[in-house]
Design a protein around this motif. Structure first.
Motif, mmCIF file in Angstrom:
data_model
loop_
_atom_site.group_PDB
_atom_site.id
_atom_site.type_symbol
_atom_site.label_atom_id
_atom_site.label_comp_id
_atom_site.label_asym_id
_atom_site.label_seq_id
_atom_site.Cartn_x
_atom_site.Cartn_y
_atom_site.Cartn_z
ATOM 1 N N VAL A 170 0.839 -1.197 0.000
ATOM 2 C CA VAL A 170 0.000 0.000 0.000
ATOM 3 C C VAL A 170 0.877 1.250 0.000
ATOM 4 N N GLY A 171 1.942 1.229 0.796
ATOM 5 C CA GLY A 171 2.847 2.369 0.828
ATOM 6 C C GLY A 171 3.470 2.644 -0.530
ATOM 7 N N LYS A 172 3.813 1.576 -1.271
ATOM 8 C CA LYS A 172 4.384 1.746 -2.614
ATOM 9 C C LYS A 172 3.375 2.416 -3.547
ATOM 10 N N VAL A 173 2.099 2.034 -3.425
ATOM 11 C CA VAL A 173 1.064 2.651 -4.259
ATOM 12 C C VAL A 173 0.938 4.141 -3.939
ATOM 13 N N LEU A 174 0.970 4.486 -2.668
ATOM 14 C CA LEU A 174 0.849 5.894 -2.286
ATOM 15 C C LEU A 174 2.059 6.694 -2.749
ATOM 16 N N GLU A 175 3.240 6.067 -2.765
ATOM 17 C CA GLU A 175 4.408 6.735 -3.320
ATOM 18 C C GLU A 175 4.198 7.032 -4.798
ATOM 19 N N ALA A 176 3.628 6.069 -5.516
ATOM 20 C CA ALA A 176 3.338 6.285 -6.936
ATOM 21 C C ALA A 176 2.288 7.379 -7.120
ATOM 22 N N PHE A 177 1.324 7.457 -6.207
ATOM 23 C CA PHE A 177 0.318 8.520 -6.254
ATOM 24 C C PHE A 177 0.942 9.891 -5.997
ATOM 25 N N GLY A 178 2.035 9.919 -5.220
ATOM 26 C CA GLY A 178 2.589 11.192 -4.772
ATOM 27 C C GLY A 178 1.796 11.768 -3.615
ATOM 28 N N SER A 179 1.206 10.900 -2.788
ATOM 29 C CA SER A 179 0.360 11.351 -1.679
ATOM 30 C C SER A 179 1.188 12.050 -0.608
ATOM 31 N N GLY A 180 0.567 13.011 0.061
ATOM 32 C CA GLY A 180 1.229 13.733 1.136
ATOM 33 C C GLY A 180 1.248 12.945 2.430
ATOM 34 N N GLN A 181 1.999 13.451 3.409
ATOM 35 C CA GLN A 181 2.143 12.748 4.685
ATOM 36 C C GLN A 181 0.804 12.601 5.403
#
Length: 248
Positions: A170-181
């Protein structure tokens, strides 16, 4: 097409390169502070060069090895081998991204089911993950390449399907999204609640105590406690009956 195993292989090459540079320094018996003026770099720069996160420059490598009294020619050949492997993997990644047919968002939207009002943590996780996907601009195929998470699995998470046992994918997907902290923390909280084992609720039983047909008291107690009391009563009755029937 890029295979994730190629990327892992190059990571190991860089890590091994850095480890052996450290070993070379240990062999010459110099500390980083003592080695720095001989190599022409600060102790901090030399420390980063041997951290294993990235390949140091060729110039720094030659200066480092020469300051340690190592075989510069051998290390130059080794550096060029690792560098060529890194470039080959990067070119493969760029080619894969350029040749994959883009997936339109309408295709993904059609793959998502209509969720009722989200009440469970996992359902809220699915809704929030959808919202984060809609906020970013990359198509799904680019996200799956960047994160390494298969599209079918990612779409399943957005459809309130079982989540992975660890947060990593899930963290890898959010990195790809460019999601904020803040967005990452909010989704992580939902994830933790969704995968937490359900608290086992102890079954309770109500017992009416009557005398002469009249209710004296109603006892609300956990089933296990009631079972223990019942067993004790049976044992006590057996002992009492045995005493009464015993010959005097």
């Amino acid at each position: 097409m890029l295979v994730r195993g190629d990327r892992r292989h190059t990571h190991r090459l860089v890590a091994d390169f850095a480890r052996d540079l450290k070993g070379l320094k240990a062999t010459c018996g110099l500390s980083l502070r003592a080695l720095a003026p001989r190599a022409g770099y600060s102790p901090g720069a030399l420390s980063k060069a041997t951290a294993g996160d990235r390949l140091p420059s060729l110039t720094m490598t030659k200066q480092y090895v020469q300051a340690c009294g190592g075989d510069v020619g051998h290390w130059v050949d080794r550096w060029r081998y690792v560098h060529d492997r890194l470039e080959a993997v990067d070119r493969a990644a760029q080619h894969a991204e350029a040749t994959v047919e883009p997936l339109e968002r309408t295709d993904l939207t059609g793959a998502l089911i209509d969720l009722p009002a989200p009440e469970s943590p996992r359902a809220r996780f699915a809704v929030y993950l959808r919202a984060l996907y809609e906020q970013q601009s990359l198509p799904m195929d680019r996200i799956t390449i960047s994160s390494g998470v298969p599209m079918r699995e990612l779409v399943g998470w957005m459809n309130d399907q079982p989540l992975p046992r660890t947060w990593g994918p899930v963290g890898k997907v959010l990195e790809a999204f460019g999601s904020g902290q803040g967005e990452v923390k909010a989704l992580r909280d939902l994830y933790d609640m969704a995968i937490a084992p359900a608290k086992k609720q102890s079954r309770r039983v109500s017992v009416d105590v009557r005398f002469g047909g009249e209710l004296l008291v109603r006892i609300d107690t956990p089933a296990l406690v009631l079972l223990g009391i019942t067993l004790l009563a049976i044992i006590a009755a057996g002992v009492l009956t045995g005493n009464l029937l015993a010959p005097t």
